[in-house]
Design a protein around this motif. Structure first.
Motif, PDB file in Angstrom:
ATOM      1  N   ALA A 177     -23.384   3.039   1.819  1.00 30.61           N
ATOM      2  CA  ALA A 177     -22.974   1.953   2.710  1.00 30.61           C
ATOM      3  C   ALA A 177     -22.268   2.498   3.951  1.00 30.61           C
ATOM      4  CB  ALA A 177     -22.058   0.987   1.958  1.00 30.61           C
ATOM      5  N   VAL A 178     -21.449   3.533   3.767  1.00 28.85           N
ATOM      6  CA  VAL A 178     -20.749   4.143   4.902  1.00 28.85           C
ATOM      7  C   VAL A 178     -21.745   4.746   5.886  1.00 28.85           C
ATOM      8  CG1 VAL A 178     -19.251   6.045   5.572  1.00 28.85           C
ATOM      9  CG2 VAL A 178     -18.588   4.575   3.677  1.00 28.85           C
ATOM     10  N   VAL A 179     -22.727   5.491   5.351  1.00 30.62           N
ATOM     11  CA  VAL A 179     -23.746   6.106   6.216  1.00 30.62           C
ATOM     12  C   VAL A 179     -24.549   5.033   6.936  1.00 30.62           C
ATOM     13  CG1 VAL A 179     -25.790   7.583   6.264  1.00 30.62           C
ATOM     14  CG2 VAL A 179     -23.879   8.152   4.759  1.00 30.62           C
ATOM     15  N   PHE A 180     -24.925   3.990   6.210  1.00 30.39           N
ATOM     16  CA  PHE A 180     -25.724   2.917   6.788  1.00 30.39           C
ATOM     17  C   PHE A 180     -24.961   2.211   7.905  1.00 30.39           C
ATOM     18  CE2 PHE A 180     -27.422  -1.517   6.545  1.00 30.39           C
ATOM     19  CZ  PHE A 180     -28.687  -1.226   7.024  1.00 30.39           C
ATOM     20  N   ALA A 181     -23.681   1.918   7.658  1.00 32.15           N
ATOM     21  CA  ALA A 181     -22.857   1.261   8.680  1.00 32.15           C
ATOM     22  C   ALA A 181     -22.706   2.150   9.905  1.00 32.15           C
ATOM     23  CB  ALA A 181     -21.490   0.912   8.101  1.00 32.15           C
ATOM     24  N   ASP A 182     -22.554   3.449   9.683  1.00 31.85           N
ATOM     25  CA  ASP A 182     -22.398   4.372  10.798  1.00 31.85           C
ATOM     26  C   ASP A 182     -23.660   4.418  11.651  1.00 31.85           C
ATOM     27  OD1 ASP A 182     -21.243   6.257  12.420  1.00 31.85           O
ATOM     28  OD2 ASP A 182     -21.889   7.943  11.203  1.00 31.85           O
ATOM     29  N   VAL A 183     -24.819   4.465  10.979  1.00 29.74           N
ATOM     30  CA  VAL A 183     -26.093   4.514  11.705  1.00 29.74           C
ATOM     31  C   VAL A 183     -26.321   3.227  12.487  1.00 29.74           C
ATOM     32  CG1 VAL A 183     -28.598   4.617  11.438  1.00 29.74           C
ATOM     33  CG2 VAL A 183     -27.147   6.161  10.125  1.00 29.74           C
ATOM     34  N   LEU A 184     -26.110   2.078  11.835  1.00 27.41           N
ATOM     35  CA  LEU A 184     -26.308   0.796  12.515  1.00 27.41           C
ATOM     36  C   LEU A 184     -25.326   0.628  13.668  1.00 27.41           C
ATOM     37  CD1 LEU A 184     -27.009  -1.872   9.747  1.00 27.41           C
ATOM     38  CD2 LEU A 184     -28.612  -0.817  11.350  1.00 27.41           C
ATOM     39  N   GLY A 185     -24.065   1.031  13.441  1.00 23.45           N
ATOM     40  CA  GLY A 185     -23.056   0.885  14.476  1.00 23.45           C
ATOM     41  C   GLY A 185     -23.351   1.715  15.707  1.00 23.45           C
ATOM     42  N   THR A 186     -23.989   2.865  15.509  1.00 22.21           N
ATOM     43  CA  THR A 186     -24.342   3.722  16.636  1.00 22.21           C
ATOM     44  C   THR A 186     -25.308   3.020  17.578  1.00 22.21           C
ATOM     45  OG1 THR A 186     -24.011   5.697  15.298  1.00 22.21           O
ATOM     46  CG2 THR A 186     -25.320   5.950  17.294  1.00 22.21           C
ATOM     47  N   TYR A 187     -26.267   2.310  16.981  1.00 25.76           N
ATOM     48  CA  TYR A 187     -27.283   1.636  17.792  1.00 25.76           C
ATOM     49  C   TYR A 187     -26.838   0.247  18.248  1.00 25.76           C
ATOM     50  CZ  TYR A 187     -30.358   5.360  16.216  1.00 25.76           C
ATOM     51  OH  TYR A 187     -30.910   6.596  15.967  1.00 25.76           O
ATOM     52  N   ALA A 188     -25.950  -0.389  17.481  1.00 24.82           N
ATOM     53  CA  ALA A 188     -25.513  -1.744  17.832  1.00 24.82           C
ATOM     54  C   ALA A 188     -24.369  -1.738  18.841  1.00 24.82           C
ATOM     55  CB  ALA A 188     -25.080  -2.494  16.575  1.00 24.82           C
ATOM     56  N   GLY A 189     -23.674  -0.608  18.941  1.00 24.24           N
ATOM     57  CA  GLY A 189     -22.585  -0.518  19.904  1.00 24.24           C
ATOM     58  C   GLY A 189     -21.348  -1.302  19.510  1.00 24.24           C
ATOM     59  N   VAL A 190     -20.986  -1.278  18.221  1.00 29.99           N
ATOM     60  CA  VAL A 190     -19.788  -1.980  17.747  1.00 29.99           C
ATOM     61  C   VAL A 190     -18.880  -0.970  17.031  1.00 29.99           C
ATOM     62  CG1 VAL A 190     -20.650  -4.328  17.613  1.00 29.99           C
ATOM     63  CG2 VAL A 190     -21.209  -2.735  15.786  1.00 29.99           C
ATOM     64  N   PRO A 191     -18.226  -0.091  17.774  1.00 31.24           N
ATOM     65  CA  PRO A 191     -17.432   0.974  17.154  1.00 31.24           C
ATOM     66  C   PRO A 191     -16.272   0.463  16.309  1.00 31.24           C
ATOM     67  CG  PRO A 191     -17.000   0.845  19.516  1.00 31.24           C
ATOM     68  CD  PRO A 191     -18.183  -0.039  19.243  1.00 31.24           C
ATOM     69  N   ALA A 192     -15.648  -0.652  16.699  1.00 34.80           N
ATOM     70  CA  ALA A 192     -14.513  -1.170  15.940  1.00 34.80           C
ATOM     71  C   ALA A 192     -14.943  -1.591  14.537  1.00 34.80           C
ATOM     72  CB  ALA A 192     -13.882  -2.347  16.680  1.00 34.80           C
ATOM     73  N   ALA A 193     -16.081  -2.301  14.458  1.00 36.95           N
ATOM     74  CA  ALA A 193     -16.593  -2.732  13.155  1.00 36.95           C
ATOM     75  C   ALA A 193     -16.984  -1.539  12.297  1.00 36.95           C
ATOM     76  CB  ALA A 193     -17.789  -3.668  13.348  1.00 36.95           C
ATOM     77  N   VAL A 194     -17.574  -0.527  12.949  1.00 38.33           N
ATOM     78  CA  VAL A 194     -17.975   0.685  12.221  1.00 38.33           C
ATOM     79  C   VAL A 194     -16.741   1.386  11.648  1.00 38.33           C
ATOM     80  CG1 VAL A 194     -19.001   2.978  12.455  1.00 38.33           C
ATOM     81  CG2 VAL A 194     -20.086   1.011  13.524  1.00 38.33           C
ATOM     82  N   ASP A 195     -15.694   1.503  12.462  1.00 38.57           N
ATOM     83  CA  ASP A 195     -14.469   2.154  11.991  1.00 38.57           C
ATOM     84  C   ASP A 195     -13.884   1.410  10.793  1.00 38.57           C
ATOM     85  OD1 ASP A 195     -14.614   4.128  13.872  1.00 38.57           O
ATOM     86  OD2 ASP A 195     -13.245   3.158  15.297  1.00 38.57           O
ATOM     87  N   ALA A 196     -13.872   0.079  10.864  1.00 41.11           N
ATOM     88  CA  ALA A 196     -13.315  -0.712   9.765  1.00 41.11           C
ATOM     89  C   ALA A 196     -14.126  -0.531   8.488  1.00 41.11           C
ATOM     90  CB  ALA A 196     -13.279  -2.189  10.159  1.00 41.11           C
TER      91      ALA A 196
END
Length: 260
Positions: free
Chosen positions: A190-209
């Motif tokens: 889940a962490v890897v998936f969120a990191d990958v999606l966040g990179t392309y979606a441009g939502v660093p705050a959500a990714v960090d959380a």
């Protein structure tokens, strides 16, 4: 001025929490590896060295992930961050291979459900290792592709064989270990998936959380798995505990007692 100070304070807080999360995973992996080694050496009657070795390598990759993550934050080194990211892949991959091997425990060679020969496992590992190191040394974008492909395949592999292993070994220490370790594997994915999606979606705050919550969960489940293994060893130790079992000779048995 106040706004910039607040932003700097928030960034500092997030960095500190991330460092603690990395540390939790590193310590949890080391503790689990220690108890796993003691469990295989002193508790199991006839351990399958291959399955426990694969699982041990996966847990060691978790320790590498935590240490590399802390080092990357302390030195602000990009290559250490990339190295930590790759360690998540090998954590999932080797844990999946170890759980798969546990499922095969107890089957005779003539009835083994293996669809592929054992050397295919080595080929898969060699392929991922070669791909990751090629991407790490030559093209960093390739690492992200390898991690994503490996994450999807290894996570599904781990989930599938975890269900089979628990069903086959229900009531044993293997089932207890797999039940506790599987949530850690899912949390890493889940962490890897969120990191990958966040990179392309441009939502660093959500990714960090999501990263912080997921990483802390990984460390927590590693600790609970270590506790489960320790409890299994404790149950065996209590069977031979002189404070709970009295020595008794045949002369002390009631002479009127019979098996009829």
């Amino acid at each position: 001025m106040a706004s910039s100070q607040l932003s700097a304070h928030a960034a500092e807080t997030v960095a500190m929490v991330q460092g603690l999360a990395y540390s939790v995973v590193a310590v949890g992996s080391v503790v689990l590896l220690y108890y796993l080694l003691a469990y295989v050496r002193h508790v199991l009657a006839n351990p399958d060295d291959r399955s426990w070795l694969l699982l041990g390598v996966g847990i060691a990759a978790g320790a590498v992930y935590g240490v590399a993550g802390v080092a990357a934050m302390a030195t602000e080194s990009a290559w250490l961050g990339t190295f930590a990211e790759g360690a998540t892949l090998f954590f999932i991959l080797f844990a999946a291979l170890g759980i798969r091997q546990m499922y095969f425990m107890g089957y005779a060679d003539s009835e083994s459900p293996r669809a592929l020969p054992a050397w295919v496992d080595s080929l898969v590992i060699a392929g991922f290792v070669a791909s990751w190191w090629t991407g790490f040394l030559v093209e960093h974008q390739l690492i992200r592709l390898v991690v994503v492909v490996g994450w999807v395949g290894a996570s599904l592999w781990a989930l599938y064989y975890s269900v089979l292993a628990v069903r086959k070994h229900e009531g044993t220490s293997i089932a207890a270990l797999v039940r506790n370790l599987l949530p850690a594997i899912i949390a890493v994915a889940a962490v890897v998936f969120a990191d990958v999606l966040g990179t392309y979606a441009g939502v660093p705050a959500a990714v960090d959380a999501l990263w912080i919550v997921g990483t802390v969960l990984v460390g927590t489940f590693l600790f609970t798995t270590a506790i489960a293994i320790r409890q299994q060893g404790g149950e065996v130790e209590r069977m031979y505990d002189w404070t709970t079992w009295r020595e008794q000779t045949l002369e002390e048995v009631d002479p009127d007692y019979t098996d009829d």
